[in-house]
Design a protein around this motif. Structure first.
Motif, PDB file in Angstrom:
ATOM      1  N   GLY A 267       5.853  -6.157   9.325  1.00  0.00           N
ATOM      2  CA  GLY A 267       5.526  -6.449   8.725  1.00  0.00           C
ATOM      3  C   GLY A 267       4.213  -5.900   7.824  1.00  0.00           C
ATOM      4  O   GLY A 267       3.658  -5.832   5.907  1.00  0.00           O
ATOM      5  N   THR A 268       3.779  -4.273   8.457  1.00  0.00           N
ATOM      6  CA  THR A 268       2.659  -3.534   8.062  1.00  0.00           C
ATOM      7  C   THR A 268       3.198  -1.988   7.511  1.00  0.00           C
ATOM      8  O   THR A 268       4.628  -1.862   8.538  1.00  0.00           O
TER       9      THR A 268
ATOM     10  N   VAL B  23       0.849  -4.583  21.597  1.00  0.00           N
ATOM     11  CA  VAL B  23      -0.114  -5.152  21.289  1.00  0.00           C
ATOM     12  C   VAL B  23       0.093  -5.837  20.405  1.00  0.00           C
ATOM     13  O   VAL B  23      -0.273  -7.516  20.750  1.00  0.00           O
ATOM     14  N   ASP B  24      -0.183  -5.215  19.413  1.00  0.00           N
ATOM     15  CA  ASP B  24       0.304  -6.575  17.490  1.00  0.00           C
ATOM     16  C   ASP B  24       1.462  -7.117  17.809  1.00  0.00           C
ATOM     17  O   ASP B  24       1.229  -8.192  17.872  1.00  0.00           O
TER      18      ASP B  24
ATOM     19  N   THR C 122       0.591  -0.973  -0.091  1.00  0.00           N
ATOM     20  CA  THR C 122       0.301  -0.443   0.266  1.00  0.00           C
ATOM     21  C   THR C 122       0.687   1.629  -0.033  1.00  0.00           C
ATOM     22  O   THR C 122       1.892   0.999   0.532  1.00  0.00           O
ATOM     23  N   ASP C 123       1.249   2.312  -0.950  1.00  0.00           N
ATOM     24  CA  ASP C 123       1.614   3.303  -0.882  1.00  0.00           C
ATOM     25  C   ASP C 123       1.012   4.169  -0.911  1.00  0.00           C
ATOM     26  O   ASP C 123      -0.962   4.931  -0.701  1.00  0.00           O
ATOM     27  N   TYR C 124       0.883   5.279  -0.190  1.00  0.00           N
ATOM     28  CA  TYR C 124       0.179   6.652   0.326  1.00  0.00           C
ATOM     29  C   TYR C 124       0.752   7.771   0.423  1.00  0.00           C
ATOM     30  O   TYR C 124       2.424   7.994   0.692  1.00  0.00           O
ATOM     31  N   LEU C 125      -0.033   8.478   0.064  1.00  0.00           N
ATOM     32  CA  LEU C 125       1.284  10.215   0.608  1.00  0.00           C
ATOM     33  C   LEU C 125       0.446  10.706   2.032  1.00  0.00           C
ATOM     34  O   LEU C 125      -0.451  10.570   2.293  1.00  0.00           O
TER      35      LEU C 125
ATOM     36  N   GLU D  94       9.438   3.085   9.432  1.00  0.00           N
ATOM     37  CA  GLU D  94       9.975   1.435   9.361  1.00  0.00           C
ATOM     38  C   GLU D  94      10.554   0.863  10.229  1.00  0.00           C
ATOM     39  O   GLU D  94      10.137  -0.030  10.230  1.00  0.00           O
ATOM     40  N   GLN D  95      10.309   1.709  11.032  1.00  0.00           N
ATOM     41  CA  GLN D  95      10.180   0.850  12.703  1.00  0.00           C
ATOM     42  C   GLN D  95       8.527  -0.927  12.689  1.00  0.00           C
ATOM     43  O   GLN D  95       9.206  -1.483  12.982  1.00  0.00           O
TER      44      GLN D  95
END
Length: 904
Positions: A279-280, A292-293, A47-50, A272-273
């Motif tokens: 992995g998201t 939590v995740d 997923t790319d985003y601005l 980046e972390q």
């Protein structure tokens, strides 16, 4: 209702040119400037985003009224006050591996006075700015709007009211957590582009130690812009940004754009972390959600069902009829195991917060006072929890079943030895936790075990034990250890170091989320609702963690020798004059040793207590209310002063921005305490709340309030020895625990009736005695007999009434006419005995029937009766003095023997 934000593809926006002139400029985007949000690369979908770092500058109105919080009806219109929006500024970057590092740009625009732009206007402006500068040709349809403390900036959009239906309020700020904000852009050729807009606030993504934007900038290597070398001028400009815009527009723009840049740089590193860890590429809503995740994933890596197994939950299937579809569909939901659900109420009642008590009121004596904290208290306790065997949960009344590491809760009846300095079983009240000598407590295993070790009689009336899973590991130990080790791999106070510290510390809080009544404001319904549980909420875990921390603290306090004075305790730390040798000796306790072993397992260092501050003379008034009368010194190897050392907990007292260091704040607080009067108030600055912002379409405006100053004792413990301190000149007292929680509750009621409804300050020994007489009078007579007692000198005035009545009716050793004394003479005799009396008093009191034993047993009463017995030898003392069993005698603490109070 169509919950979409609709917008045209073009607009008019106001910009500033190089010659500082303002001009209106058309801005636009085209349908081809957007591409789909998901593109396939290899076998993965990315997923790319601005991202649009967003900020506003504004000028708040000058509020020339002051609102008295004791008279809330005076606050009529301040919620509707609006700021003057000076500028909207953005810093933009596309996160797309296929694009170069040049896809980054910034921009600033200026609304005309009284005008505001919509969210869509700023989005279109941001995209147009990048296109016009040749930075980009197309942008993703997913857009993150990121600000720092969005509660200040989001209301600056003209469509704020519409946005509130699509946002949420978390910790008093705005963001989108229940999905995205749909924005539809319409083009002249009738084509449309749907954007997914998500709002994030870096305040919720920042470690606790770095909440300010300046601190955040330091973490990411972007310093805040200095507006002036003079701090006073700097503060003036920050409060009057319109003047800075007039005086120095280039500096204004540099400062404004820098804030938006800091938000982007921080999110870059956070992204980046999360990408590496989870992995998201999505930007999380809060920092705690990452923890939590990460915990959930660590469990799932061992076994996909392990998260539910650890939490005592299971997945169940339901077959429900869907009216819209016209047929039954299968759904799943997560529920508590039946074995667990039976006991959740008790476990929730056994979850309490930290131990917070003030053991000393007023100025203490001069000594080496050291502020100790348990190192990593909650993560360390959390790491001790074994993987539970929920299926074999059982009920017990056997006190021996509760060991320091037992995952168990109970409702117990207890009684500590009368000489116990610091009882350890908590009792919840509306005024916080109280630790009395005896009573009933809902508590967890660590404190039950400690209480018995201290010699307390403990009877388990109803207990629940969760056994450990055979062959299982600790539930959280591996996760906490991993967080600690990762933190240690980075230099202290770096972003990565603080990031991992926050993850390990905050995860405990998620086990307790939703257990205690905490309400949040729902923007859509414009009402408050209970905070829902988190994915890992579990009352058994939360009860054990907090109980273990309180128990370790309680064990330390009770193992300190008698010559050590403990001034206060706050959650996971305490302030005392214990020497290093005294502290070394307390390490013999069993709970202390378990904590030490857990620390060693997590960090390789078995240190339990860390020194936070060292001072020479503290001042205390209530829970979380401490200051420093004489500072301590940190000395280097040569004995030279390195830094000032101050203990300061303001107890809710507001300090102004001008007091920008702890030394100044401490001086202000101590002066407040010493110079306070019953009429003292303090000025406060408070911000418009989320409720008012939504209800009135209001901006974040600073409001001036005055609040009655309250720096009096909270009576969580009873005075043990009281004395007037000489330096500074103020009453001081040491304390001991209440026998029962009922004594505390009635004491609070006495204090509210005596000092809060009619303000009163306890500054002198006479002030203390005055309140002590009131308490003894009220408590010894009971509710009915004390109904008409006076606030001032209630004991002596009641004695005068009874003497006048007994004199007239020949009661209590009097025989009317025996002494040939007139009413004038009788009044004179009473006055000479210390009972202020006039003839009219004798006559009025004589008209009332004599009722026996309705006078408080105060020292002043006994002294007056003793003097009168010389004139009236047949006087019957017992006919006057109350014999109530529930009296609270604070007067016996005056100058009572105490090795600590003697030193003041």
């Amino acid at each position: 209702m169509d919950k979409r934000i609709k917008s045209k593809s073009s607009s008019i926006i106001r910009l500033r040119s190089a010659d500082n002139a303002f001009s209106k400029s058309p801005i636009w985007v085209e349908c081809d400037n957007f591409y789909g949000e998901v593109k396939k690369r290899s076998k993965n979908k990315i997923t790319d985003y601005l991202i649009i770092g967003f900020d506003t500058e504004f000028k708040s109105p000058e509020l020339d009224w002051v609102i008295d919080k004791d008279n809330p009806k005076e606050a009529k219109t301040e919620a509707q006050t609006k700021n003057t929006i000076l500028s909207y500024q953005v810093h933009c970057k596309i996160f797309d591996p296929e694009q170069s590092d040049q896809n980054e740009w910034c921009g600033i625009c200026y609304p005309e006075k009284g005008h505001r732009y919509t969210l869509s206007d700023i989005i279109i402006f941001s995209i147009w700015k990048g296109i016009s500068e040749g930075k980009i040709k197309r942008v993703p349809r997913t857009i993150y709007i990121v600000g720092h403390f969005t509660r200040a900036d989001i209301p600056a959009f003209s469509d704020f009211t519409d946005l509130t239906m699509l946002m949420s309020s978390v910790r008093n700020t705005f963001l989108s957590i229940d999905g995205h904000i749909p924005v539809e852009i319409e083009f002249p050729d009738n084509r449309k582009v749907d954007l997914k807009v998500l709002i994030r606030d870096t305040m919720l993504l920042t470690p606790a130690a770095s909440k300010s934007l300046m601190a955040l900038g330091e973490l990411v290597g972007v310093d805040k812009i200095k507006l002036d070398h003079d701090d006073k001028v700097e503060l003036h400009y920050k409060r009057n940004m319109d003047q800075l815009l007039d005086d120095n527009p280039l500096l204004f723009e540099k400062y404004a754009l820098n804030d938006a840049l800091i938000c982007v740089r921080y999110v870059e590193q956070l992204r980046e972390q999360t990408k590496t860890l989870l992995g998201t590429t999505k930007i999380p809503a809060t920092l705690t959600s990452i923890g939590v995740d990460l915990l959930w994933n660590s469990w799932s890596a061992e076994n996909k069902n392990k998260p539910l197994q650890v939490l005592g939950k299971e997945t169940v299937y339901e077959n429900n009829f869907n009216r819209k579809l016209g047929y039954f569909i299968n759904t799943t939901k997560t529920v508590d195991l039946r074995e667990v659900s039976w006991h959740l109420s008790l476990a929730t009642d056994c979850y309490h917060g930290g131990r917070n008590e003030q053991f000393w009121f007023g100025p203490a004596f001069e000594d080496d006072w050291i502020d100790y904290d348990l190192a990593g208290a909650y993560p360390t306790a959390m790491a001790l929890i074994a993987e539970p065997d929920w299926k074999n949960i059982r009920i017990t009344q056997n006190e021996d079943d509760f060991t320091p590491l037992t995952n168990g809760v109970a409702h117990v009846e207890f009684e500590f030895p009368s000489n116990t300095r610091f009882p350890v079983l908590p009792v919840r009240t509306q005024n916080g936790l109280i630790f009395p000598l005896k009573g009933l407590s809902d508590c967890a295993a660590p404190e039950i075990y400690l209480a018995r070790k201290m010699g307390a009689k403990v009877k388990v009336k109803h207990g629940v034990i969760v056994p450990n899973l055979k062959g299982g590991d600790t539930a959280f130990g591996s996760f906490i250890k991993d967080c600690v080790q990762r933190r240690k791999s980075f230099p202290k106070n770096t972003l990565q170091n603080l990031f991992w510290k926050e993850l390990s510390n905050s995860t405990y809080g998620k086990t307790a989320q939703g257990l205690r009544e905490k309400r949040i404001f729902d923007l859509r319904d414009i009402t408050t609702k209970p905070l829902p549980p988190s994915k890992i909420t579990n009352p058994f875990f939360a009860a054990f963690i907090t109980s273990f921390v309180r128990a370790v603290l309680g064990e330390i306090l009770n193992n300190l020798p008698e010559h050590v004075c403990v001034f206060s305790c706050t959650t996971d730390g305490f302030l005392s004059n214990a020497t290093q040798q005294d502290i070394a000796n307390v390490g013999r306790g069993e709970l202390f040793s378990l904590f030490s072993k857990s620390r060693e397992m997590l960090t390789g260092d078995e240190t339990v207590l860390e020194i936070k501050h060292q001072i020479r003379k503290p001042l205390g008034w209530r829970t979380r209310g401490q200051a420093t009368l004489m500072e301590g010194l940190d000395l280097d190897e040569s004995g030279n002063k390195k830094k000032e050392n101050i203990v300061l907990a303001k107890g809710g007292i507001y300090t102004t921005q001008e007091l920008d260091d702890n030394w100044s704040k401490n001086e202000y607080i101590t002066n407040l305490f010493m110079q306070r009067t019953p009429e003292s108030t303090i000025p406060m600055k408070v911000m418009t709340g989320v409720r008012d912002m939504v209800k009135y379409d209001a901006d974040l405006v600073e409001k001036s309030l005055v609040k009655r100053l309250n720096m009096e004792f909270d009576w969580k413990r009873r005075p043990q020895s009281v004395k007037q301190a000489s330096f500074p000149d103020h009453v001081a007292f040491s304390t001991s625990p209440w026998e029962t929680v009922d004594q505390f509750m009635i004491m609070r009621q006495y204090w509210e009736n005596f000092a809060i409804h009619s303000p009163f300050c306890m500054k002198t020994l006479n002030d203390y005695k005055q309140f002590g007489v009131y308490v003894l009078s009220q408590s010894s007579l009971g509710k009915n007999d004390s109904r008409y007692l006076k606030k001032k000198d209630p004991d002596i005035k009641r004695l005068r009434q009874l003497l006048g009545s007994a004199w007239k009716h020949s009661k209590a050793g009097f025989k009317y006419g025996q002494y040939k004394i007139t009413n004038d003479e009788f009044a004179y005799i009473l006055t000479e005995a210390g009972i202020d009396c006039k003839r009219s008093d004798v006559e009025n009191d004589g008209r009332k029937p004599f009722v026996i034993q309705r006078c408080p047993p105060t020292p002043a009463v006994y002294a007056a009766l003793q003097k009168l017995s010389r004139q009236f030898p047949n006087l019957e003392f017992d006919a006057f003095i109350s014999v109530g069993n529930d009296k609270i005698d604070l007067l016996n603490a005056v100058n009572a023997p105490c090795p600590f109070i003697e030193r003041v």
